[in-house]
Design a protein around this motif. Sequence first.
Motif, PDB file in Angstrom:
ATOM      1  N   PRO B  25       0.834  -1.208   0.000  1.00 30.12           N
ATOM      2  CA  PRO B  25       0.000   0.000   0.000  1.00 30.12           C
ATOM      3  C   PRO B  25       0.872   1.263   0.000  1.00 30.12           C
ATOM      4  O   PRO B  25       1.896   1.306   0.682  1.00 30.12           O
ATOM      5  CB  PRO B  25      -0.798  -0.100   1.297  1.00 30.12           C
ATOM      6  N   PHE B  26       0.421   2.255  -0.786  1.00 31.91           N
ATOM      7  CA  PHE B  26       1.199   3.502  -0.899  1.00 31.91           C
ATOM      8  C   PHE B  26       1.375   4.153   0.464  1.00 31.91           C
ATOM      9  O   PHE B  26       2.466   4.609   0.816  1.00 31.91           O
ATOM     10  CB  PHE B  26       0.501   4.470  -1.859  1.00 31.91           C
ATOM     11  N   ASP B  27       0.285   4.182   1.240  1.00 31.58           N
ATOM     12  CA  ASP B  27       0.321   4.854   2.552  1.00 31.58           C
ATOM     13  C   ASP B  27       1.420   4.287   3.441  1.00 31.58           C
ATOM     14  O   ASP B  27       2.103   5.020   4.141  1.00 31.58           O
ATOM     15  CB  ASP B  27      -1.035   4.716   3.271  1.00 31.58           C
ATOM     16  N   ARG B  28       1.574   2.946   3.373  1.00 34.32           N
ATOM     17  CA  ARG B  28       2.570   2.294   4.221  1.00 34.32           C
ATOM     18  C   ARG B  28       3.980   2.757   3.842  1.00 34.32           C
ATOM     19  O   ARG B  28       4.770   3.162   4.700  1.00 34.32           O
ATOM     20  CB  ARG B  28       2.453   0.776   4.083  1.00 34.32           C
ATOM     21  N   ALA B  29       4.253   2.725   2.526  1.00 28.65           N
ATOM     22  CA  ALA B  29       5.594   3.105   2.063  1.00 28.65           C
ATOM     23  C   ALA B  29       5.869   4.586   2.342  1.00 28.65           C
ATOM     24  O   ALA B  29       6.951   4.969   2.794  1.00 28.65           O
ATOM     25  CB  ALA B  29       5.719   2.806   0.576  1.00 28.65           C
ATOM     26  N   TRP B  30       4.849   5.419   2.063  1.00 27.08           N
ATOM     27  CA  TRP B  30       5.015   6.876   2.225  1.00 27.08           C
ATOM     28  C   TRP B  30       5.181   7.231   3.705  1.00 27.08           C
ATOM     29  O   TRP B  30       6.012   8.046   4.076  1.00 27.08           O
ATOM     30  CB  TRP B  30       3.805   7.587   1.610  1.00 27.08           C
ATOM     31  N   ALA B  32       6.237   5.231   6.085  1.00 26.55           N
ATOM     32  CA  ALA B  32       7.541   4.724   6.559  1.00 26.55           C
ATOM     33  C   ALA B  32       8.657   5.702   6.184  1.00 26.55           C
ATOM     34  O   ALA B  32       9.557   5.965   6.985  1.00 26.55           O
ATOM     35  CB  ALA B  32       7.811   3.358   5.953  1.00 26.55           C
ATOM     36  N   ALA B  33       8.548   6.271   4.967  1.00 22.66           N
ATOM     37  CA  ALA B  33       9.564   7.245   4.527  1.00 22.66           C
ATOM     38  C   ALA B  33       9.504   8.502   5.387  1.00 22.66           C
ATOM     39  O   ALA B  33      10.529   9.063   5.777  1.00 22.66           O
ATOM     40  CB  ALA B  33       9.357   7.585   3.052  1.00 22.66           C
ATOM     41  N   ARG B  34       8.249   8.926   5.703  1.00 22.55           N
ATOM     42  CA  ARG B  34       8.071  10.117   6.553  1.00 22.55           C
ATOM     43  C   ARG B  34       8.674   9.898   7.945  1.00 22.55           C
ATOM     44  O   ARG B  34       9.337  10.774   8.489  1.00 22.55           O
ATOM     45  CB  ARG B  34       6.579  10.427   6.713  1.00 22.55           C
ATOM     46  N   GLN B  36      10.985   7.803   8.740  1.00 21.07           N
ATOM     47  CA  GLN B  36      12.450   7.733   8.614  1.00 21.07           C
ATOM     48  C   GLN B  36      13.035   9.145   8.534  1.00 21.07           C
ATOM     49  O   GLN B  36      14.077   9.429   9.108  1.00 21.07           O
ATOM     50  CB  GLN B  36      12.798   6.952   7.344  1.00 21.07           C
ATOM     51  N   LYS B  37      12.300  10.030   7.838  1.00 21.08           N
ATOM     52  CA  LYS B  37      12.763  11.418   7.705  1.00 21.08           C
ATOM     53  C   LYS B  37      12.747  12.105   9.074  1.00 21.08           C
ATOM     54  O   LYS B  37      13.666  12.853   9.426  1.00 21.08           O
ATOM     55  CB  LYS B  37      11.875  12.185   6.732  1.00 21.08           C
TER      56      LYS B  37
END
Lengths: 173, 110
Positions: B25-30, B32-34, B36-37
Motif C-alpha cells: 500500500p502507498f500509505d505504508r511506504a510513504w 515509513a519514509a516520513r 524515517q525522515k
Amino acid sequence: MAKGVATLEGEIEALHPASYSWALACCRWRRQEAEDVLQAAYLKVLDGRARYDGRSSVKTWLFAVIHKTAVDGWRRRWFESLGLVRWVRGRSALVNGPAVDEQLAGEQRRVRIAQALSRLPARQCEVLDLVFYHGMTIAEAAEVMGVSLGTARVHYERGKRRLSEELSLEECQ
Amino acid sequence: MSGKDLDRKLGEVFREAHQVDAPPPFDRAWRAAREQKARQWPAWIWTSAATAVALASIFASVRIGMHQQRQLADQMSFTEPSDPLAFLLDTPGADLLRTVPTFDAKGEWP
C-alpha cells in the motif's frame, strides 16, 4: 517548473504501482529489496535530495530517482561484500537464493520468464522493462537510466535479441 | 518472426513477469519514509559538526606548529655563540646613540 512535495504526493501515489514494478525490475524481482528501494526513493523526495524541476514528466523523474537509489544500493552492497566474511555470505546467498520470487515458483512459464530476465545484463533488462512494460520511448528510458540515447539503443537491441533467443531456446526444449 | 511480432511477444513477456507484482500500500511506504525522515538528524547538524571538526583540527595544527617553532627558537638561543668581549661595546650611555635627542623650548635636555 519545480513542484513541492505536497503537490507531487498525489502524482506519486498514482504512479505507486508502476513505481513498484520498476523498483522490482531494478532489483531483479527481489520483493523486499524493491520495497526498501522504493521507500528510500520516497525519502529522497521528502527530504529534498530529489527535486522535481519540471524538465521531464513526473514519471520519468521518479523512475530515475528509483533507479539511482537501486544503483546506490548495489554499490553499497558491493563495498560491503569487500569484507571476506560478507563475501562468502554473499556467494552462498547467490548460490542458494533464487532471484525469482517464491510466489512465482508454482507457475512454470512465469518462472522461465523470470529466469530468462535474470540472465539478461541489468541494463538490458531495465531498458526493455521501461519500453515494453512501462511504455516509454528509448529516449525516456535513457533519461531514467542516466545513459546516452545511443547507449540505451544498444542495450535495447542487444537485450531484445538475447531475450528472444533465451525464450525461443526455452520453448524449443 | 517480424519486428512487430517480436515487440508484441516481448510486451506479453514483460506483462506476464509483472503480473504478480502486488505493490505494498502507498500509505505504508510513504508513511515509513516520513517516519524515517523524522528520525534523521537535519543536514545542518552534520554540516556544523563537520565544520567544527575541521576548524578544531586547523587550530590544533597551527598551535602545534607555533609551539614547535618556539621550542626551536629556545634551542637556538642556547646554542647561539656568545662573544666574550661583547661587554666592551656596552659603554655607558650607549642607549643615547640609539635614540634621537630632543630639546625643550629653552634648548635644554628635558
